[in-house]
Design a protein around this motif. Structure first.
Motif, short mmCIF file in Angstrom:
data_model
loop_
_atom_site.label_atom_id
_atom_site.label_comp_id
_atom_site.label_asym_id
_atom_site.label_seq_id
_atom_site.Cartn_x
_atom_site.Cartn_y
_atom_site.Cartn_z
N HIS A 145 0.82 -1.20 0.00
CA HIS A 145 0.00 0.00 0.00
C HIS A 145 0.86 1.26 0.00
CE1 HIS A 145 -3.60 -2.39 1.47
NE2 HIS A 145 -4.10 -1.66 0.52
N ALA A 146 1.90 1.26 0.83
CA ALA A 146 2.78 2.43 0.91
C ALA A 146 3.47 2.68 -0.43
CB ALA A 146 3.81 2.24 2.01
N ASP A 147 3.98 1.63 -1.04
CA ASP A 147 4.65 1.75 -2.33
C ASP A 147 3.68 2.28 -3.39
OD1 ASP A 147 7.02 1.01 -4.13
OD2 ASP A 147 5.42 -0.18 -5.03
N PHE A 148 2.46 1.73 -3.40
CA PHE A 148 1.45 2.16 -4.37
C PHE A 148 1.10 3.63 -4.18
CE2 PHE A 148 -3.02 2.85 -5.44
CZ PHE A 148 -3.05 2.44 -6.76
N TYR A 149 0.89 4.02 -2.93
CA TYR A 149 0.48 5.40 -2.64
C TYR A 149 1.55 6.39 -3.08
CZ TYR A 149 -0.66 9.61 0.01
OH TYR A 149 -0.93 10.90 0.36
N ILE A 150 2.80 6.11 -2.77
CA ILE A 150 3.88 7.03 -3.14
C ILE A 150 4.01 7.12 -4.66
CG2 ILE A 150 6.39 7.35 -3.07
CD1 ILE A 150 6.31 6.24 -0.22
N LYS A 151 3.91 6.00 -5.34
CA LYS A 151 4.05 6.03 -6.80
C LYS A 151 2.90 6.76 -7.46
CE LYS A 151 7.05 2.00 -7.18
NZ LYS A 151 7.19 0.57 -7.54
N VAL A 152 1.70 6.60 -6.96
CA VAL A 152 0.57 7.35 -7.51
C VAL A 152 0.74 8.84 -7.24
CG1 VAL A 152 -1.91 7.77 -7.25
CG2 VAL A 152 -1.06 5.43 -7.46
N GLN A 153 1.24 9.17 -6.06
CA GLN A 153 1.43 10.57 -5.68
C GLN A 153 2.48 11.26 -6.55
OE1 GLN A 153 3.03 11.15 -1.72
NE2 GLN A 153 1.73 12.94 -1.39
N TYR A 154 3.55 10.54 -6.88
CA TYR A 154 4.65 11.13 -7.62
C TYR A 154 4.52 10.99 -9.13
CZ TYR A 154 7.34 11.58 -3.26
OH TYR A 154 7.77 11.92 -2.01
N SER A 155 3.73 10.03 -9.57
CA SER A 155 3.67 9.71 -11.00
C SER A 155 3.25 10.92 -11.83
CB SER A 155 2.69 8.56 -11.24
OG SER A 155 2.60 8.26 -12.61
N GLY A 156 4.04 11.21 -12.88
CA GLY A 156 3.69 12.26 -13.83
C GLY A 156 3.92 13.68 -13.37
N LEU A 157 4.60 13.89 -12.23
CA LEU A 157 4.84 15.24 -11.74
C LEU A 157 5.74 16.01 -12.72
CD1 LEU A 157 5.47 14.82 -7.90
CD2 LEU A 157 3.43 15.72 -9.03
N SER A 158 5.37 17.23 -13.04
CA SER A 158 6.19 18.08 -13.89
C SER A 158 7.34 18.68 -13.07
CB SER A 158 5.35 19.20 -14.48
OG SER A 158 4.90 20.07 -13.44
N ARG A 159 8.29 19.32 -13.77
CA ARG A 159 9.40 19.95 -13.07
C ARG A 159 8.90 21.03 -12.10
NH1 ARG A 159 14.87 20.61 -13.42
NH2 ARG A 159 15.70 22.63 -12.75
N GLY A 198 11.95 23.91 2.06
CA GLY A 198 12.34 25.29 1.86
C GLY A 198 13.07 25.45 0.54
N GLN A 199 14.13 26.22 0.54
CA GLN A 199 14.88 26.46 -0.69
C GLN A 199 15.58 25.18 -1.14
OE1 GLN A 199 17.60 29.69 -0.40
NE2 GLN A 199 18.11 29.71 -2.58
N VAL A 200 15.50 24.87 -2.45
CA VAL A 200 16.12 23.67 -2.99
C VAL A 200 17.00 24.04 -4.17
CG1 VAL A 200 14.30 22.10 -2.24
CG2 VAL A 200 14.11 23.24 -4.46
N SER A 201 18.00 23.19 -4.43
CA SER A 201 18.95 23.44 -5.51
C SER A 201 18.49 22.78 -6.80
CB SER A 201 20.32 22.91 -5.12
OG SER A 201 20.29 21.48 -5.07
N PRO A 202 19.02 23.22 -7.95
CA PRO A 202 18.71 22.55 -9.23
C PRO A 202 19.09 21.07 -9.21
CG PRO A 202 19.71 24.69 -9.62
CD PRO A 202 19.82 24.45 -8.16
N ASP A 203 20.16 20.71 -8.51
CA ASP A 203 20.56 19.30 -8.44
C ASP A 203 19.51 18.46 -7.72
OD1 ASP A 203 22.87 19.81 -9.81
OD2 ASP A 203 24.17 19.84 -8.04
N GLN A 204 18.94 19.02 -6.66
CA GLN A 204 17.90 18.29 -5.93
C GLN A 204 16.66 18.10 -6.80
OE1 GLN A 204 17.97 21.11 -2.59
NE2 GLN A 204 18.28 19.36 -1.21
N ILE A 205 16.33 19.12 -7.57
CA ILE A 205 15.17 19.01 -8.46
C ILE A 205 15.44 17.97 -9.54
CG2 ILE A 205 13.73 20.24 -10.14
CD1 ILE A 205 14.24 22.79 -8.49
N ALA A 206 16.66 17.99 -10.11
CA ALA A 206 17.01 17.03 -11.16
C ALA A 206 17.00 15.59 -10.62
CB ALA A 206 18.39 17.36 -11.72
N GLU A 207 17.46 15.43 -9.39
CA GLU A 207 17.46 14.09 -8.78
C GLU A 207 16.04 13.58 -8.61
OE1 GLU A 207 19.17 11.83 -4.76
OE2 GLU A 207 19.56 13.97 -5.09
N MET A 208 15.14 14.48 -8.20
CA MET A 208 13.76 14.08 -8.03
C MET A 208 13.10 13.82 -9.38
SD MET A 208 11.66 13.42 -5.63
CE MET A 208 9.91 13.09 -5.41
N GLU A 209 13.46 14.57 -10.39
CA GLU A 209 12.94 14.32 -11.73
C GLU A 209 13.31 12.93 -12.22
OE1 GLU A 209 12.46 17.97 -14.66
OE2 GLU A 209 14.46 17.97 -13.75
#
Length: 345
Positions: free
Chosen positions: A135-149, A161-172
């Protein structure tokens, strides 16, 4: 149901159980399926491999109920609580199943002990832990799936709070490759839920009507999820559970089935059942099993068609929603999160 935690300290050192093998199905219970030499047979699901072992080692895993306490130390309190519950239930079930002096219905104290045991057994096993993880795996994947930059940036800024471009790229990169990951909660989550879930189930069991179905031969099997909910006409659109199931079944031994019925039945409290009824119970036990089915060594093989694997749960979604890979499919891996032995300095 009384809260056992209110009775601390229970005599003895609860941390004695850290590093020990914990039974997800109690040893005393499995011993009812043992032959004169103390052996039981196990059938694995899926696949159907059958082998012989002893109750001491069956359905046991090191530190399964060990949790990490608020000081960051491993603790064995839950295993100790389960030991107290099992001891009371073992005595109560023994007074029902005794070949000469067995009595049914059980007195109130024994009903209390057995209902407590069944409530915890319903929520303590590896299936429940894997359900929580899935359930936890499913919920997180549905929550994150398809998120734009932009959505990723907004989410990270809200959390950190403030995040770096590297952190955004890693999450992408994570969002683009979600199916390559599995998000698994700590075993503490399962252990934390057990008491609350069992306490909700307990009164529903006590309010049911108790019957004992007795078979002339040792024909019942059991499994690693021995608490079975039964409904004669289940809806294809929704599930059912302890609240609305027609009956809750719990095999006490190879020839006795405890039945907790939602409504009164037109049978005596203790009655003899036809062997054909056992076939239905065994089919549900096989379906209920997460990985292991337990048999008396003399019992016949299980029909391979009954061992067909099914998803832990199924979800529906609008046509435009892409479900994560693996949703509504049988598990590829039945292993649950393990409690690692802490580093010793």
């Amino acid at each position: 149901m009384a809260n056992i935690a209110d009775e601390w300290p229970i005599p003895g050192d609860p941390n004695h159980f850290v590093g020990a093998r914990h039974h997800t199905v109690p040893r005393f219970y499995l011993e009812y399926w043992a032959d004169a030499d103390g052996h039981i047979d196990v059938v694995e699901k899926p696949g159907g491999r059958r082998y012989r072992t002893v109750p001491k080692t069956a359905s046991a895993e090191t530190d399964f109920y060990t949790y990490i306490d608020l000081d960051g130390n491993p603790a064995g309190h839950m295993e100790q609580v389960l030991g107290v519950i099992e001891a009371d239930a073992s005595a109560a079930i023994g007074r029902i199943t005794h070949p000469t002096f067995g009595q049914f219905p059980p007195p109130p104290d024994d009903m209390y002990a057995i209902a407590t045991f069944i409530a915890f057994q319903k929520v303590r096993g590896r299936r429940r832990r894997r359900e929580i993880e899935t359930h936890a795996d499913f919920y997180i994947k549905v929550q994150y799936s398809g998120l734009s930059r932009d959505a990723i940036k907004a989410m990270l800024e809200e959390q950190f709070g403030q995040v770096s471009p590297d952190q955004i790229a890693e999450m992408e990169d994570l969002v683009a490759n979600l199916d390559e990951y599995e998000f698994v909660p700590d075993p503490n989550d399962h252990i934390r839920m057990m008491g609350e879930l069992a306490q909700a189930i307990f009164p529903r069991l006590m309010r049911r009507h108790w019957y004992l179905s007795v078979f002339d031969e040792p024909v019942l099997i059991t499994c690693d999820e021995p608490v079975i909910v039964y409904k004669s006409n289940p809806s294809p659109l929704r599930g059912y559970g302890m609240l609305d199931a027609d009956e809750v079944w719990f095999p006490l031994n190879p020839s006795m089935l405890l039945i907790l019925a939602l409504e009164p039945q037109s049978v005596p409290a203790r009655f003899t059942a036809p062997i054909s009824t056992a076939e239905t119970v065994n089919a549900h036990s096989t379906h209920s099993a997460y990985q292991n089915i337990f048999l008396y060594p003399g019992q016949p093989d299980i029909d391979a068609e009954r061992l067909v694997d099914t998803p832990l749960f199924e979800v529906t979604a609008p046509a435009d929603v892409i479900l994560p890979d693996g949703a509504n499919k049988p598990l590829k891996n039945r292993k649950t999160a393990r409690r690692r032995k802490p580093d010793r300095k």
